[in-house]
Design a protein around this motif. Structure first.
Motif, mmCIF file in Angstrom:
data_model
loop_
_atom_site.group_PDB
_atom_site.id
_atom_site.type_symbol
_atom_site.label_atom_id
_atom_site.label_comp_id
_atom_site.label_asym_id
_atom_site.label_seq_id
_atom_site.Cartn_x
_atom_site.Cartn_y
_atom_site.Cartn_z
ATOM 1 N N THR A 365 0.822 -1.215 0.000
ATOM 2 C CA THR A 365 0.000 0.000 0.000
ATOM 3 C C THR A 365 0.848 1.254 0.000
ATOM 4 N N VAL A 366 1.835 1.310 0.903
ATOM 5 C CA VAL A 366 2.656 2.514 1.027
ATOM 6 C C VAL A 366 3.524 2.702 -0.210
ATOM 7 N N ALA A 367 4.029 1.608 -0.773
ATOM 8 C CA ALA A 367 4.828 1.728 -1.994
ATOM 9 C C ALA A 367 4.016 2.355 -3.120
ATOM 10 N N ARG A 368 2.766 1.957 -3.218
ATOM 11 C CA ARG A 368 1.902 2.489 -4.279
ATOM 12 C C ARG A 368 1.498 3.928 -4.010
ATOM 13 N N VAL A 369 1.056 4.208 -2.804
ATOM 14 C CA VAL A 369 0.515 5.529 -2.496
ATOM 15 C C VAL A 369 1.610 6.588 -2.403
ATOM 16 N N ARG A 370 2.732 6.242 -1.765
ATOM 17 C CA ARG A 370 3.788 7.224 -1.528
ATOM 18 C C ARG A 370 4.900 7.150 -2.571
ATOM 19 N N LYS A 371 4.727 6.320 -3.583
ATOM 20 C CA LYS A 371 5.736 6.178 -4.641
ATOM 21 C C LYS A 371 7.082 5.757 -4.070
ATOM 22 N N LEU A 372 7.049 4.883 -3.097
ATOM 23 C CA LEU A 372 8.282 4.382 -2.507
ATOM 24 C C LEU A 372 8.745 3.134 -3.235
#
Length: 458
Positions: A365-372
């Motif tokens: 989720t965080v990789a997708r949302v925060r472009k990480l």
């Protein structure tokens, strides 16, 4: 964002060629080279950070990202006659263009959104040296290397194998002195910018390399134990610390700055601390979580959790170890700047299997949302299975997820790219990946049958 890493002769790796996705999972047996992939990136990062420009590679110490000892300890099979070689390629957040200093201001020499840097380190007369550095950008290669083998004078050259506009470095006639070699393993010598009329752009490539290294963050496998009180003077740490010891400081800093996070889509933004509490609850670890100051102006804070909706509140030190284990991971993923690369080593330690699966969801989720970009080294079958499930459910793209299995053959590390299809299936599942589950079940059933048969006849 890191795109590809090639290494020759580092620790267990005779050769390594790995491509990274938005989320990359490194799985495999113990001592199979998984951690060495992260260690090499951290070696480059701490070398970049070293204040001693004469240091070729910073192999580290007790308080640094990695402590690799010496070149003899780090080179493959301790063969100090071999040279350590590598190439790292990364994608820029936006395309850059370099103007032609000899032409009009609108004339573009090079442009692109991908850069690679390659270098070597070797022993020479009992000293570590780096005598080759190359950057590739915009279809060109810019290289500094000895004029001939063993020489102490270097040449700066540019080349392109494709039919592009030719480019040559123009020597300043007033600077006819010999050119020295690379600085550290990623910098051209200062003389390269002063001896040539059209070489200033090399500083742009070096700067992009350092920016990429600065965007790498790391959380180690061992966490600092929770504390009853956390001092905080108002400073903003750059990360949560190697062992997560600064997670509460980072959380407080983000809270005071009024930072917010969301889950993507049309979801509402939550204050930073509420987002961390949301995930702790979503993982099934607690009902509520907050950080509060002990007294006004005390600069001492407590982490307070409520395990169940009807249960009493307690300090972080007085609940299960899982909360304090996963807290630094959650804070780091939300704290680092958008576009960063996060390296996580065995984040599942001390976590219940269900929480391990949930942590995989946090990462996706965080990789997708925060472009990480998140690179995880793990032994967790539950995290891997959750990655597969989310691809099968079309909640995450198989193209953005890279999964690898590391093993050793006769002391040499090997890498298998796990072929993940759009249905979340792995086509080349390694033998005994997570042990032989079917054999365990079969042997258990056989043992039960033998005991029941024996009980009937006795």
């Amino acid at each position: 964002m890191l795109d590809r890493l090639i290494i020759n002769n580092f620790k267990a790796w005779r050769s390594l060629d790995i491509e990274f996705g938005a989320v990359t999972g490194l799985f495999g047996t113990n001592s199979s080279g998984k951690s060495s992939v992260l260690q090499f990136l951290l070696l480059l990062k701490q070398t970049k950070n070293a204040t001693d420009r004469g240091l070729v590679l910073d192999f580290g110490g007790p308080e640094q990202f990695v402590n690799l000892g010496s070149f003899s300890d780090a080179v493959h099979l301790h063969r100090i006659t071999e040279q350590l070689e590598w190439k790292v390629r990364w994608k820029l957040q936006k395309e850059i263009s370099i103007a032609n200093p000899s032409g009009k201001r609108t004339d573009i020499l090079f442009s692109g959104s991908t850069i690679s840097a390659s270098s070597i380190a070797r022993m020479k007369d009992r000293s570590l040296v780096s005598d080759r550095l190359e950057y590739s950008f915009g279809g060109y290669k810019f290289r500094i290397e000895p004029k001939k083998e063993g020489a102490t004078e270097f040449d700066l050259t540019a080349e392109s194998k494709e039919p592009k506009q030719p480019f040559h470095f123009v020597r300043n006639k007033a600077r006819a002195w010999a050119l020295p070699g690379p600085v550290k393993t990623h910098l051209f010598p200062d003389q390269a910018k002063t001896y040539f009329q059209n070489s200033d752009f090399l500083g742009v490539l070096e700067s992009e390399y350092e920016t990429m290294m600065d965007s790498i963050y790391y959380l180690g496998p061992l966490r600092a134990p929770p504390r009853r009180e956390y001092p905080w003077s108002g400073a903003s740490p750059s990360d949560v610390g190697l062992r997560g010891e600064r997670a509460v400081e980072a959380l407080l800093a983000a809270t005071v700055r009024g930072e917010t996070r969301n889950l993507g889509g049309r979801t509402h933004y939550k204050p930073f601390q509420e987002m961390i509490a949301y995930w702790l609850k979503e993982l099934g670890l607690i009902h509520s979580f907050r950080i509060e100051e002990i007294g006004s102006g005390a600069n001492l804070y407590r982490a307070i959790v409520q395990r169940d909706v009807k249960g009493p509140e307690a300090l972080l030190t007085d609940v299960g170890f899982g909360v304090s284990q996963v807290l630094p991971a959650l804070v780091l993923l939300h704290y680092v700047p958008s576009g960063s690369t996060v390296l996580m080593e065995q984040p599942e330690i001390h976590l219940h299997p269900a929480v391990q699966s949930g942590l995989a969801d946090v990462i996706l989720t965080v990789a997708r949302v925060r472009k990480l970009q998140v690179i995880v080294e793990s032994h967790s079958e539950h995290m891997l299975r959750r990655f597969q499930r989310r691809v099968a459910e079309e909640r995450y793209s198989a193209d953005s997820l890279k999964l690898y299995f590391c093993d050793t053959v006769d002391g040499v590390a090997t890498l298998d790219n796990l072929e993940l299809n759009m249905f979340g299936e792995i086509g080349n599942w390694p033998e005994s990946f997570f042990g032989d589950e079917m054999t365990e079940i079969s042997e258990t059933r056989k043992a039960v049958l033998r005991r029941k048969t024996s009980a009937r006849t006795s």
